[in-house]
Write a protein that holds these residues in place. Sequence first.
Motif, PDB file in Angstrom:
ATOM      1  N   TYR A  22       0.866  -1.175   0.000  1.00 21.62           N
ATOM      2  CA  TYR A  22       0.000   0.000   0.000  1.00 21.62           C
ATOM      3  C   TYR A  22       0.904   1.227   0.000  1.00 21.62           C
ATOM      4  O   TYR A  22       1.377   1.678   1.037  1.00 21.62           O
ATOM      5  N   GLN A  28       0.787   4.910  -0.871  1.00 11.80           N
ATOM      6  CA  GLN A  28      -0.234   5.935  -1.075  1.00 11.80           C
ATOM      7  C   GLN A  28       0.405   7.320  -1.085  1.00 11.80           C
ATOM      8  O   GLN A  28       1.414   7.554  -0.416  1.00 11.80           O
ATOM      9  N   CYS A  56      -6.417  11.650  -1.867  1.00 10.68           N
ATOM     10  CA  CYS A  56      -5.500  10.523  -2.014  1.00 10.68           C
ATOM     11  C   CYS A  56      -5.845   9.751  -3.281  1.00 10.68           C
ATOM     12  O   CYS A  56      -6.784  10.081  -3.991  1.00 10.68           O
TER      13      CYS A  56
END
Length: 144
Positions: free
Chosen positions: A100, A102, A122
């Motif tokens: 992940y 981000q 995001c």
Amino acid sequence: MTTVENANTELVRAVFDRMARGDMRALGEAMADDFAWIFPGDWSWAGTWAPKSVVLHELLRPLMAQFVSYRLAADSVLGDGDRVVVQARGHGVTTRGEAYEQTYCMIFRVAEGRLAEVVEYCNTALVERVLDPIGPPPGASRGE
């Protein structure tokens, strides 16, 4: 920069410094009781999560339970009055073993030395693809 602007910026910078070291409690400890987390757009988490108790128990707790590891680090912190803008990167591994990675833009409002609100931008496609759904926020209408 005024003394208040500097204090607001330093508050947010200190929270992100702790989160970069893995101390995710820092964010909750800095929130005001009426804190609101806003996700703009048209996706599963979109809307306003509030107050602090809802943010902590219905947003952040189920979110963080999906990670075996997660760090959030600020690349840039800029203050202007009661607003502090943070460009940040999250690095994590989900409980399913998925990476992940981000990117974020978070706009915080600070009031009386506490975090009062954040508007988060995001990679929503990454959220929808890698994480289990936890939204919409309580009381949200999908038609809004």
